[in-house]
Design a protein around this motif. Structure first.
Motif, PDB file in Angstrom:
ATOM      1  N   TYR A   1       0.633  -1.506  -0.235  1.00  0.00           N
ATOM      2  CA  TYR A   1      -0.358  -0.090  -0.017  1.00  0.00           C
ATOM      3  C   TYR A   1       0.761   1.025  -0.056  1.00  0.00           C
ATOM      4  N   LEU A   2       0.812   2.094  -1.030  1.00  0.00           N
ATOM      5  CA  LEU A   2       1.567   3.191  -1.070  1.00  0.00           C
ATOM      6  C   LEU A   2       0.967   4.570  -1.335  1.00  0.00           C
ATOM      7  N   ALA A   3       0.227   5.876  -0.346  1.00  0.00           N
ATOM      8  CA  ALA A   3      -0.172   6.873  -0.575  1.00  0.00           C
ATOM      9  C   ALA A   3       0.824   7.786  -0.915  1.00  0.00           C
ATOM     10  N   ALA A   4       0.821   8.658  -1.876  1.00  0.00           N
ATOM     11  CA  ALA A   4       1.124   9.329  -2.400  1.00  0.00           C
ATOM     12  C   ALA A   4       0.367  10.647  -3.329  1.00  0.00           C
ATOM     13  N   LYS A   5       1.587  12.019  -2.758  1.00  0.00           N
ATOM     14  CA  LYS A   5       0.846  13.191  -3.209  1.00  0.00           C
ATOM     15  C   LYS A   5       1.466  13.089  -4.738  1.00  0.00           C
ATOM     16  N   MET A   6       0.646  13.035  -5.480  1.00  0.00           N
ATOM     17  CA  MET A   6       1.537  13.267  -6.954  1.00  0.00           C
ATOM     18  C   MET A   6       1.881  14.587  -7.070  1.00  0.00           C
ATOM     19  N   ARG A   7       2.579  14.683  -7.547  1.00  0.00           N
ATOM     20  CA  ARG A   7       3.586  16.215  -7.541  1.00  0.00           C
ATOM     21  C   ARG A   7       4.214  15.852  -9.046  1.00  0.00           C
ATOM     22  N   GLU A   8       3.615  16.754  -9.701  1.00  0.00           N
ATOM     23  CA  GLU A   8       4.224  16.752 -11.244  1.00  0.00           C
ATOM     24  C   GLU A   8       5.683  16.960 -10.902  1.00  0.00           C
TER      25      GLU A   8
ATOM     26  N   ASN B   1      -4.881  16.314  -3.284  1.00  0.00           N
ATOM     27  CA  ASN B   1      -3.679  15.617  -4.629  1.00  0.00           C
ATOM     28  C   ASN B   1      -3.339  14.266  -3.873  1.00  0.00           C
ATOM     29  N   VAL B   2      -3.913  13.491  -2.717  1.00  0.00           N
ATOM     30  CA  VAL B   2      -3.154  12.708  -2.788  1.00  0.00           C
ATOM     31  C   VAL B   2      -4.073  11.030  -3.737  1.00  0.00           C
ATOM     32  N   ASN B   3      -3.335   9.939  -3.928  1.00  0.00           N
ATOM     33  CA  ASN B   3      -3.519   8.758  -4.599  1.00  0.00           C
ATOM     34  C   ASN B   3      -3.035   7.756  -4.010  1.00  0.00           C
ATOM     35  N   ILE B   4      -3.693   6.930  -3.278  1.00  0.00           N
ATOM     36  CA  ILE B   4      -3.699   5.178  -2.526  1.00  0.00           C
ATOM     37  C   ILE B   4      -3.221   3.709  -3.869  1.00  0.00           C
ATOM     38  N   TYR B   5      -1.879   3.614  -4.156  1.00  0.00           N
ATOM     39  CA  TYR B   5      -2.410   2.146  -4.185  1.00  0.00           C
ATOM     40  C   TYR B   5      -2.259   1.052  -3.842  1.00  0.00           C
ATOM     41  N   ARG B   6      -2.556   0.420  -4.275  1.00  0.00           N
ATOM     42  CA  ARG B   6      -2.869  -0.832  -3.918  1.00  0.00           C
ATOM     43  C   ARG B   6      -1.906  -2.446  -5.096  1.00  0.00           C
ATOM     44  N   ALA B   7      -0.472  -3.101  -4.487  1.00  0.00           N
ATOM     45  CA  ALA B   7       0.022  -3.506  -5.669  1.00  0.00           C
ATOM     46  C   ALA B   7       0.871  -5.558  -4.802  1.00  0.00           C
ATOM     47  N   ARG B   8       0.687  -6.308  -6.106  1.00  0.00           N
ATOM     48  CA  ARG B   8       1.214  -7.282  -5.453  1.00  0.00           C
ATOM     49  C   ARG B   8       1.993  -7.487  -6.949  1.00  0.00           C
ATOM     50  N   HIS B   9       3.330  -8.946  -6.875  1.00  0.00           N
ATOM     51  CA  HIS B   9       3.402  -9.224  -7.363  1.00  0.00           C
ATOM     52  C   HIS B   9       3.178 -10.000  -8.091  1.00  0.00           C
ATOM     53  N   ARG B  10       3.758  -9.828  -9.375  1.00  0.00           N
ATOM     54  CA  ARG B  10       3.506 -10.049 -11.039  1.00  0.00           C
ATOM     55  C   ARG B  10       4.052 -11.641 -10.816  1.00  0.00           C
ATOM     56  N   GLY B  11       3.591 -12.808 -11.072  1.00  0.00           N
ATOM     57  CA  GLY B  11       4.327 -13.602 -11.033  1.00  0.00           C
ATOM     58  C   GLY B  11       5.421 -14.246 -10.609  1.00  0.00           C
ATOM     59  N   ALA B  12       6.625 -14.644 -10.541  1.00  0.00           N
ATOM     60  CA  ALA B  12       7.801 -15.380  -9.844  1.00  0.00           C
ATOM     61  C   ALA B  12       8.536 -13.899  -9.014  1.00  0.00           C
ATOM     62  N   ARG B  13       8.394 -14.270  -8.050  1.00  0.00           N
ATOM     63  CA  ARG B  13       9.508 -13.312  -7.220  1.00  0.00           C
ATOM     64  C   ARG B  13      10.812 -13.525  -7.913  1.00  0.00           C
ATOM     65  N   PRO B  14      11.308 -11.888  -7.197  1.00  0.00           N
ATOM     66  CA  PRO B  14      12.674 -12.039  -7.615  1.00  0.00           C
ATOM     67  C   PRO B  14      14.076 -12.904  -6.777  1.00  0.00           C
ATOM     68  N   THR B  15      14.971 -12.759  -7.656  1.00  0.00           N
ATOM     69  CA  THR B  15      16.090 -13.720  -6.890  1.00  0.00           C
ATOM     70  C   THR B  15      16.973 -13.088  -5.662  1.00  0.00           C
TER      71      THR B  15
END
Length: 226
Positions: free
Chosen positions: A177-184, A212-226
């Motif tokens: 979960y990342l919350a970010a002020k969207m500063r150009e 001006n804050v976005n909250i993003y939710r992210a999950r891994h794509r496929g295999a984990r990095p080594t």
């Protein structure tokens, strides 16, 4: 004439306040916030030493409100907060039952530790550690259920370091979960458009137009990095 002279002599004392800390280059401020039924007492130590780490930013408050509104479940979850500053987000996660590691650069740890002591009861699961992105993330395990960050996407040269740190810390079934002020001017959008999607499935969970804050939710794509 005697009275006039006495008035002029005492005038500077009456004009200029006596508070010794008024003109110093640093000062502390305590603020109270209420989320998820918890009243948080957060000290912010303003001054040149802590810089941007000193204050509670809008993105941190937006993320706390999001957790409250969405009733995000922290119970029994292994949680880490990056670039914590005051630690407010990680503290809330700990009070909500998470096993939380709150991290930032070494200079911010004293402030975070003070806020943890003020808010998390003894026996609560919140530890404070130094973490420099791209340098020592491998000291930490790579199986966190939740990785949190509020207003940590604002310096473009750190984007690859942050991305590598997120890839390592987030477990195979974990969520970021990342919350970010969207500063150009800081190219914040670029991180979410071009960097994060390389390795994470990304969605906009909430847009807080007022600040001006976005909250993003992210999950891994496929295999984990080594």
């Amino acid at each position: 004439m005697a009275n006039s002279r006495r008035d002029s002599e005492t005038e500077p004392e009456s004009v200029f306040p006596r508070e010794l800390g008024l003109f110093t280059d640093s000062y502390s401020e305590n603020s109270r916030f209420c989320f998820c039924g918890h009243e948080l007492s957060i000290t912010q130590n303003f001054g040149s030493r802590l810089g941007v780490a000193a204050r509670v930013w809008d993105a941190a408050l937006s993320l706390c409100k999001y957790f409250e509104r969405q009733n995000v479940d922290f119970r029994g979850k292994k949680v880490i907060e990056l670039g914590a500053g005051t630690g407010i987000v990680g503290i809330l996660a700990a009070l909500q039952g998470g096993d939380v590691t709150i991290t930032d650069l070494p200079l911010a740890l004293e402030q975070i530790q003070g806020n943890v002591h003020a808010n998390v009861p003894s026996g609560g699961r919140a530890q404070v550690c130094a973490l420099s992105w791209g340098i020592d993330q491998h000291v930490f395990s790579g199986d966190y259920d939740l990785v949190l960050g509020a207003d940590i996407v604002y310096l473009e040269p750190t984007f690859p370091l942050l991305l590598g740190t997120l890839r390592h810390l987030c477990g195979p079934h974990g969520t970021v979960y990342l919350a970010a002020k969207m500063r150009e001017e800081h190219r914040t959008q670029s991180f979410f458009q071009h960097f994060l999607p390389q390795y994470f499935q990304l969605e906009l969970a909430q847009r807080d137009e007022d600040v001006n804050v976005n909250i993003y939710r992210a999950r891994h794509r496929g295999a984990r990095p080594t």
